[in-house]
Enzyme design. Structure first.
Site, mmCIF file in Angstrom:
data_model
loop_
_atom_site.group_PDB
_atom_site.id
_atom_site.type_symbol
_atom_site.label_atom_id
_atom_site.label_comp_id
_atom_site.label_asym_id
_atom_site.label_seq_id
_atom_site.Cartn_x
_atom_site.Cartn_y
_atom_site.Cartn_z
ATOM 1 N N HIS A 33 0.801 -1.161 0.032
ATOM 2 C CA HIS A 33 -0.087 -0.084 0.156
ATOM 3 C C HIS A 33 0.901 1.314 -0.066
ATOM 4 O O HIS A 33 0.971 1.980 0.965
ATOM 5 C CB HIS A 33 -1.134 -0.033 1.128
ATOM 6 C CG HIS A 33 -0.749 -0.625 2.341
ATOM 7 N ND1 HIS A 33 0.237 0.151 3.009
ATOM 8 C CD2 HIS A 33 -1.167 -1.561 2.983
ATOM 9 C CE1 HIS A 33 0.339 -0.675 4.388
ATOM 10 N NE2 HIS A 33 -0.580 -1.388 4.495
ATOM 11 N N ASN B 89 1.127 4.511 2.203
ATOM 12 C CA ASN B 89 0.473 4.704 3.539
ATOM 13 C C ASN B 89 1.481 3.654 4.321
ATOM 14 O O ASN B 89 2.186 2.629 3.804
ATOM 15 C CB ASN B 89 -0.884 3.770 3.418
ATOM 16 C CG ASN B 89 -1.760 4.403 2.492
ATOM 17 O OD1 ASN B 89 -2.056 4.191 1.191
ATOM 18 N ND2 ASN B 89 -2.208 5.834 2.881
ATOM 19 N N ASP C 134 -8.558 4.057 -3.445
ATOM 20 C CA ASP C 134 -10.083 4.324 -2.995
ATOM 21 C C ASP C 134 -10.240 5.801 -2.707
ATOM 22 O O ASP C 134 -11.180 6.182 -2.156
ATOM 23 C CB ASP C 134 -10.445 3.691 -1.612
ATOM 24 C CG ASP C 134 -9.389 4.156 -0.436
ATOM 25 O OD1 ASP C 134 -8.636 5.089 -0.590
ATOM 26 O OD2 ASP C 134 -9.733 3.754 0.631
ATOM 27 N N ASP D 160 -6.906 -4.123 0.041
ATOM 28 C CA ASP D 160 -6.875 -4.037 1.524
ATOM 29 C C ASP D 160 -8.063 -4.061 2.095
ATOM 30 O O ASP D 160 -8.053 -3.528 3.205
ATOM 31 C CB ASP D 160 -5.956 -2.752 1.889
ATOM 32 C CG ASP D 160 -5.064 -3.108 3.112
ATOM 33 O OD1 ASP D 160 -5.297 -4.013 3.778
ATOM 34 O OD2 ASP D 160 -4.598 -2.070 3.548
ATOM 35 N N ALA E 48 -7.965 1.720 8.683
ATOM 36 C CA ALA E 48 -7.737 0.246 9.306
ATOM 37 C C ALA E 48 -8.173 -0.678 7.920
ATOM 38 O O ALA E 48 -9.107 -1.143 8.039
ATOM 39 C CB ALA E 48 -8.458 0.006 10.536
HETATM 40 ZN ZN ZN Z 1 -0.966 -2.776 6.031
#
Ligand code: ZN
Length: 391
Positions: free
Chosen positions: A220, A223, A252, A278, A312
């Site tokens: 990711h 992030n 997203d 994810d 999350a």
């Molecule tokens: Zn992660």
């Protein structure tokens, strides 16, 4: 053997888009493809013929990084849960995925892996399971995101080797700057497991060293990693600058700004970016509260957060990710399609059989309308989702 013919479709092939073409699947494989109308014989001997009415036939999506959906999670170690996830993903064009574990005890990870092993391969009316992705616990606690910081630890061979030796792991995410994790890169490479940098405070120099050891991916991207600074390029700088690295992206519009998504595609090209979801338990479910290990996450306004606001995971699906990346980059689907299929297949070494529309490969297909809504999904020659028959 079942013979499925899809005709009157725009075909996205590695050699360019065919405005009108046909594809014949025999058993699990693509047996023949052509542009224009199919020859007489092809139409005569088929078990099922589908008129695509000019819609676009693309390779089925492959999601390398997905923790859960429709109320289930990989860490539940529930075969029914994995199958329900596989069916949900099929509705969104996914034909194959890697169930992804997260930071937990070694025993909990092995338990989840055992169930992945039991369910590996084709699933009834669902996407195929290609093996597992291990994300954590070998991360950096300073970039834990939603991974439980109490359980993040360096890789102990006594714990990590039995995980690798299940033979199920295709992808492993770790923080390469942690001294105790370095040996694990080589141990994975030796076993044909792809290694990705995740939840990491690595410097650019740490990343160069890790790439030297065989690390090939960033998890990711943007992030939970060191951001790009013009004098300290960090993990993001390494992701952008090092051609060895393929970059996962959660497209997203929440995890990453569309302009940063566009910058990534401009730097890496359409073969360097891998769209992932994810997704967690709340994907495909009403907004509300959901458990994550022994904690709780809130799904609100399309975002998944811990009570302190930390993101999350997501409730993203790959069809929406593809739509978002096209909007962010301005690229047509005929150019951008590898980001949702081929790049993922290459990243985990399965592109000989998956990831593109080519004769001899698995018939993993998705039929998309002009808005990228999924009309039909075919995994290994079997229709696993048909929007027509779906009330
Ligand atoms: Zn992660």
């Amino acid at each position: 053997m079942a013979r499925l013919l899809i005709h009157n479709a725009q075909l996205l092939t590695p050699l360019g888009a065919w405005p009108i073409g046909w594809l014949l699947a025999e058993g699990r494989h693509i047996q023949q493809m052509g542009s224009g109308q199919p020859p007489e014989f092809a139409a005569k001997t088929v078990t099922q013929a589908i008129d695509a009415q000019g819609l676009t036939l693309a390779p089925g999506f492959i999601d390398l990084h997905v923790h859960g959906a429709v109320g289930f999670e990989v860490m539940d170690a529930d075969p029914e849960g994995l199958r329900a996830m596989a069916r949900f993903f099929a509705r969104h064009g996914v034909t194959a995925f890697l169930p992804t574990t997260w930071t937990a005890s070694g025993d909990a990870i092995l338990k989840a892996l055992k169930v992945v092993g039991d369910c590996q391969g084709a699933t009834p009316d669902g996407a195929s399971i290609l093996g597992a992705h291990i994300e954590g616990p070998y991360l950096n606690v300073n970039k834990c995101g939603a991974q439980d910081p109490r359980l993040i630890r360096p890789a102990d061979p006594a714990e990590a080797l039995p995980i690798l030796d299940t033979g199920l792991v295709r992808l492993l995410a770790l923080a390469p700057e942690i001294e105790g994790n370095r040996w694990l890169i080589e141990a994975c490479v030796k076993r044909g497991i792809t290694v990705s940098a995740a939840h990491t405070s690595a410097t650019y120099a740490d990343m160069v060293a890790a790439v030297g050891r065989g690390l090939r991916q960033t998890t990711h991207t943007y992030n939970a990693m060191t951001p790009l600074g013009h004098r300290e390029p960090g993990v993001v700088g390494a992701a952008l600058a090092l051609p060895e690295l393929s970059c996962e992206l959660i497209a997203d519009n929440i995890h990453v700004h569309p302009a940063a998504m566009r910058a990534l595609v401009l730097a890496k090209g359409v073969y360097g970016v891998i769209l992932i979801s994810d997704a967690i338990r709340g994907a495909g479910m009403p907004e509300g509260e959901y458990p994550i290990d022994d904690r709780v996450v809130h799904v609100r306004d399309g975002a998944v957060r811990l009570p302190d606001g930390t993101l999350a995971g997501s409730i993203l699906t790959l069809d929406r990710a593809l739509r978002n990346i096209l909007a962010a980059t301005g690229l047509p689907l005929s150019v951008a399609w590898p980001m949702s299929s081929l790049n993922a297949a290459r990243a985990i070494g399965v592109s000989a059989s998956k990831g593109s529309l080519e004769v001899g490969k698995d018939a993993d297909l998705v039929l998309l309308d002009p808005d990228l809504a999924v009309r039909l999904t075919v995994a290994e020659g079997r229709v696993i989702y048909d929007a027509e028959g779906d009330a």
